[in-house]
Design a protein around this motif. Structure first.
Motif, PDB file in Angstrom:
ATOM      1  N   ASP A   1       0.867  -1.185   0.000  1.00 54.90           N
ATOM      2  CA  ASP A   1       0.000   0.000   0.000  1.00 54.90           C
ATOM      3  C   ASP A   1       0.905   1.237   0.000  1.00 54.90           C
ATOM      4  O   ASP A   1       2.125   1.116   0.071  1.00 54.90           O
ATOM      5  CB  ASP A   1      -0.915  -0.028   1.233  1.00 54.90           C
ATOM      6  CG  ASP A   1      -2.176   0.825   1.023  1.00 54.90           C
ATOM      7  OD1 ASP A   1      -2.237   1.574   0.019  1.00 54.90           O
ATOM      8  OD2 ASP A   1      -3.076   0.748   1.867  1.00 54.90           O
ATOM      9  N   ASP A   2       0.284   2.404  -0.021  1.00 49.40           N
ATOM     10  CA  ASP A   2       1.018   3.666  -0.067  1.00 49.40           C
ATOM     11  C   ASP A   2       1.739   3.911   1.264  1.00 49.40           C
ATOM     12  O   ASP A   2       1.086   4.044   2.298  1.00 49.40           O
ATOM     13  CB  ASP A   2       0.023   4.801  -0.345  1.00 49.40           C
ATOM     14  CG  ASP A   2       0.722   6.115  -0.658  1.00 49.40           C
ATOM     15  OD1 ASP A   2       1.906   6.262  -0.302  1.00 49.40           O
ATOM     16  OD2 ASP A   2       0.068   6.990  -1.250  1.00 49.40           O
TER      17      ASP A   2
ATOM     18  N   ASP B   1       6.024   7.646   5.827  1.00 46.32           N
ATOM     19  CA  ASP B   1       6.116   6.981   7.122  1.00 46.32           C
ATOM     20  C   ASP B   1       7.258   5.954   7.094  1.00 46.32           C
ATOM     21  O   ASP B   1       7.211   4.985   6.344  1.00 46.32           O
ATOM     22  CB  ASP B   1       4.772   6.278   7.385  1.00 46.32           C
ATOM     23  CG  ASP B   1       4.696   5.705   8.787  1.00 46.32           C
ATOM     24  OD1 ASP B   1       5.751   5.611   9.458  1.00 46.32           O
ATOM     25  OD2 ASP B   1       3.580   5.340   9.199  1.00 46.32           O
ATOM     26  N   LEU B   2       8.273   6.171   7.914  1.00 53.66           N
ATOM     27  CA  LEU B   2       9.407   5.247   7.932  1.00 53.66           C
ATOM     28  C   LEU B   2       9.161   4.077   8.879  1.00 53.66           C
ATOM     29  O   LEU B   2       9.854   3.070   8.827  1.00 53.66           O
ATOM     30  CB  LEU B   2      10.697   5.968   8.340  1.00 53.66           C
ATOM     31  CG  LEU B   2      11.128   7.141   7.467  1.00 53.66           C
ATOM     32  CD1 LEU B   2      12.554   7.575   7.826  1.00 53.66           C
ATOM     33  CD2 LEU B   2      11.049   6.821   5.985  1.00 53.66           C
ATOM     34  N   GLU B   3       8.163   4.214   9.763  1.00 54.56           N
ATOM     35  CA  GLU B   3       7.934   3.183  10.790  1.00 54.56           C
ATOM     36  C   GLU B   3       7.074   2.036  10.258  1.00 54.56           C
ATOM     37  O   GLU B   3       7.374   0.873  10.471  1.00 54.56           O
ATOM     38  CB  GLU B   3       7.274   3.811  12.026  1.00 54.56           C
ATOM     39  CG  GLU B   3       8.094   4.927  12.669  1.00 54.56           C
ATOM     40  CD  GLU B   3       9.543   4.518  12.943  1.00 54.56           C
ATOM     41  OE1 GLU B   3       9.752   3.402  13.451  1.00 54.56           O
ATOM     42  OE2 GLU B   3      10.457   5.301  12.620  1.00 54.56           O
TER      43      GLU B   3
ATOM     44  N   ALA C   1      12.542   7.198   0.651  1.00 55.52           N
ATOM     45  CA  ALA C   1      12.884   6.191  -0.353  1.00 55.52           C
ATOM     46  C   ALA C   1      11.685   5.286  -0.600  1.00 55.52           C
ATOM     47  O   ALA C   1      11.427   4.874  -1.736  1.00 55.52           O
ATOM     48  CB  ALA C   1      14.081   5.365   0.120  1.00 55.52           C
ATOM     49  N   PHE C   2      10.935   4.979   0.460  1.00 55.42           N
ATOM     50  CA  PHE C   2       9.777   4.090   0.310  1.00 55.42           C
ATOM     51  C   PHE C   2       8.723   4.746  -0.579  1.00 55.42           C
ATOM     52  O   PHE C   2       8.203   4.131  -1.508  1.00 55.42           O
ATOM     53  CB  PHE C   2       9.172   3.775   1.692  1.00 55.42           C
ATOM     54  CG  PHE C   2      10.113   3.050   2.613  1.00 55.42           C
ATOM     55  CD1 PHE C   2      10.997   2.096   2.136  1.00 55.42           C
ATOM     56  CD2 PHE C   2      10.116   3.331   3.979  1.00 55.42           C
ATOM     57  CE1 PHE C   2      11.867   1.426   2.987  1.00 55.42           C
ATOM     58  CE2 PHE C   2      10.981   2.661   4.845  1.00 55.42           C
ATOM     59  CZ  PHE C   2      11.859   1.707   4.353  1.00 55.42           C
TER      60      PHE C   2
ATOM     61  N   LEU D   1      16.884  -0.455   6.637  1.00 58.32           N
ATOM     62  CA  LEU D   1      16.406  -0.734   5.283  1.00 58.32           C
ATOM     63  C   LEU D   1      16.188   0.569   4.521  1.00 58.32           C
ATOM     64  O   LEU D   1      16.524   0.675   3.338  1.00 58.32           O
ATOM     65  CB  LEU D   1      15.096  -1.542   5.338  1.00 58.32           C
ATOM     66  CG  LEU D   1      14.436  -1.784   3.979  1.00 58.32           C
ATOM     67  CD1 LEU D   1      15.331  -2.596   3.049  1.00 58.32           C
ATOM     68  CD2 LEU D   1      13.078  -2.486   4.156  1.00 58.32           C
ATOM     69  N   HIS D   2      15.640   1.570   5.201  1.00 56.47           N
ATOM     70  CA  HIS D   2      15.404   2.842   4.515  1.00 56.47           C
ATOM     71  C   HIS D   2      16.704   3.472   4.054  1.00 56.47           C
ATOM     72  O   HIS D   2      16.823   3.954   2.920  1.00 56.47           O
ATOM     73  CB  HIS D   2      14.614   3.821   5.392  1.00 56.47           C
ATOM     74  CG  HIS D   2      14.286   5.086   4.644  1.00 56.47           C
ATOM     75  ND1 HIS D   2      15.074   6.212   4.688  1.00 56.47           N
ATOM     76  CD2 HIS D   2      13.295   5.360   3.761  1.00 56.47           C
ATOM     77  CE1 HIS D   2      14.566   7.132   3.880  1.00 56.47           C
ATOM     78  NE2 HIS D   2      13.482   6.644   3.301  1.00 56.47           N
ATOM     79  N   ASP D   3      17.681   3.457   4.914  1.00 56.25           N
ATOM     80  CA  ASP D   3      19.002   3.992   4.600  1.00 56.25           C
ATOM     81  C   ASP D   3      19.570   3.285   3.366  1.00 56.25           C
ATOM     82  O   ASP D   3      20.086   3.915   2.424  1.00 56.25           O
ATOM     83  CB  ASP D   3      19.889   3.748   5.832  1.00 56.25           C
ATOM     84  CG  ASP D   3      21.220   4.467   5.756  1.00 56.25           C
ATOM     85  OD1 ASP D   3      21.349   5.390   4.943  1.00 56.25           O
ATOM     86  OD2 ASP D   3      22.133   4.085   6.518  1.00 56.25           O
TER      87      ASP D   3
END
Ligand SMILES: [Zn+2]
Length: 434
Positions: A17-18, A22-24, A352-353, A405-407
């Motif tokens: 989903d979108d 939100d990084l969490e 990035a997400f 993972l975001h990094d």
């Protein structure tokens, strides 16, 4: 005999989903060592290799990509295939750029052999960059669309395209009429729309090059064929917006011209949407119209900064586009890179997400294709890209210093381009491989 089951082992990432910014809880699935199992071109299962290895079908062929990341095929929601040969043209903004470079280049597409040759190169280039689906402008010539669809069909690609409608304010050699726009489009729709993985888009270039009569004909086609697409440009450049205000004084805004002719609806996709107001964005949301955010061309031909946040806050569907040849590259990874910088210039953030979502599931939603492509949900078409996480010395080095993972994904996207694409798969088959 080759197995009908194919399993691909690599790191695997896709969105459910979108994620917004939100990084969490970014609504994604990530398997550092995953397996994507396909059967005759469709997704059967996705999971951790540890769990799936023991239970793969006996006749399954396993393809292993160590040090690679597998993501859904990238989706380009706005691009012009006939402009391939004039990409990276110097010095002009939109209206002069069209006169100087675009129109003379598009003239050559009256010749189907030429169109075919460019279409093949264009599709090679899309696949080399990890793009497996695109919403594509042809030229005014029906032969340009015939050539494109024939080439796309031979590769089994999910593509959307259409003949340009343009009956004024352009050289005579590129003009159609309201009547030929209607009849030529109708013939192409009957032949190509819904054939295999192909769909048709009614494609007025933009409001200034279509008469009122022609825009009305475009509306008629959409009424007659409610599930075809509408693909055009809106509010890209200040001089263009002022010109539309002169040409259509009866309309509240540039966007409102399209609304008045019944062109705004689900499966309508408008490139740029830079100089819109809140009322325009609300109109796009209520009509189900999507915006194609084209960072490279907005910067390259100096059009302005698209406000992704305002657009998404208004509940408008948004996909990413390269807008080749106004954009100066085919790579949506580079597009993400420029989208991030545009967002920074507006004082906002693009995770990035969120960025990768826009190029995959978000693009699929913008095109109303999210029941078929955009992520690895079971039953979807197996279009995906394999990215080499050791493609360059710098990327290899940077990924050794990631905290999350975001990094990691952010570094891949900011340092990424066509050099990362090891393979592009279309319906489970390699359509490009280094
Ligand atoms: Zn464009």
């Amino acid at each position: 005999m080759k197995s009908v089951y194919l399993a691909f082992r690599a790191a695997v990432l896709h969105f459910l989903d979108d994620p917004d910014n939100d990084l969490e809880s970014p609504h994604l699935e990530y398997f550092p060592d995953g397996i994507l199992l396909t059967h005759q071109g469709y997704i059967v299962e996705l999971g951790a290799a540890e769990q799936m290895l023991a239970s793969l079908p006996a006749d399954c062929e396993l393809i292993h990509y160590p040090d690679h990341l597998l993501i859904p095929g990238l989706i380009d929601t706005h691009i012009h295939y006939p402009q391939t040969d004039m990409i990276a043209a110097y010095g002009e903004q939109l209206l002069q750029w069209l006169e100087t470079y675009t129109f003379p280049t598009e003239r050559q597409f009256a010749d189907k052999a030429h169109a075919r040759e460019v279409a093949e190169f264009f599709l090679d280039e899309l696949l080399r960059n990890g793009t497996t689906t695109a919403l594509v402008f042809g030229t005014v010539h029906p032969a340009s669309v015939e050539a494109f669809f024939e080439a796309a069909e031979a590769r089994n690609l999910r593509m959307i395209a259409g003949k340009v409608l343009m009956d004024r304010h352009c050289p005579a050699y590129l003009q159609d009429t309201p009547e030929t726009a209607y009849t030529d489009s109708k013939t192409l729709i009957e032949k190509w729309h819904g054939r295999g993985r192909l769909s048709y888009a009614v494609t007025p270039r933009f409001a200034p090059t279509s008469s009122r009569e022609q825009l009305a004909k475009a509306g008629e086609l959409l009424t007659e064929y409610p599930d075809v697409y509408l693909h055009t440009h809106v509010a890209e450049n200040h001089a263009e917006v002022a010109w539309v205000a002169d040409l259509f004084p009866e309309s509240r805004s540039y966007l409102d011209v399209y609304q008045q002719y019944g062109l705004l609806r689900p499966r309508a996709v408008l490139a740029h949407c830079i100089h819109l107001d809140a009322e325009d964005r609300a109109c796009m949301a209520t009509t189900g119209t999507a915006a194609a955010f084209c960072p490279s061309s907005n910067l390259f031909i100096g059009s302005g900064l698209f406000d992704l946040h305002l657009t998404k806050e208004a509940d408008v569907r948004v996909g990413l586009g390269t807008d080749v040849g106004g954009g100066n590259y085919f790579s949506l990874l580079r597009g993400i890179n420029d989208a991030y910088k545009i967002t920074q210039l507006l004082g906002k953030k693009l995770s990035a997400f969120q960025a990768l979502y826009l190029a995959t599931l978000g693009g699929a939603k913008a095109l109303y294709l999210d029941d078929k492509i955009g992520n690895f949900a079971v039953g979807k078409e197996a279009d995906f890209v394999v990215l080499n996480l050791k493609a360059t010395p710098l990327l290899t080095r940077r990924l050794q210093h990631c905290q999350s993972l975001h990094d990691q994904l952010f570094a891949i996207l900011m340092l990424g381009d066509d050099r990362l694409v090891t393979a592009s798969y279309v319906m489970g088959k390699a359509a490009f491989k280094v």
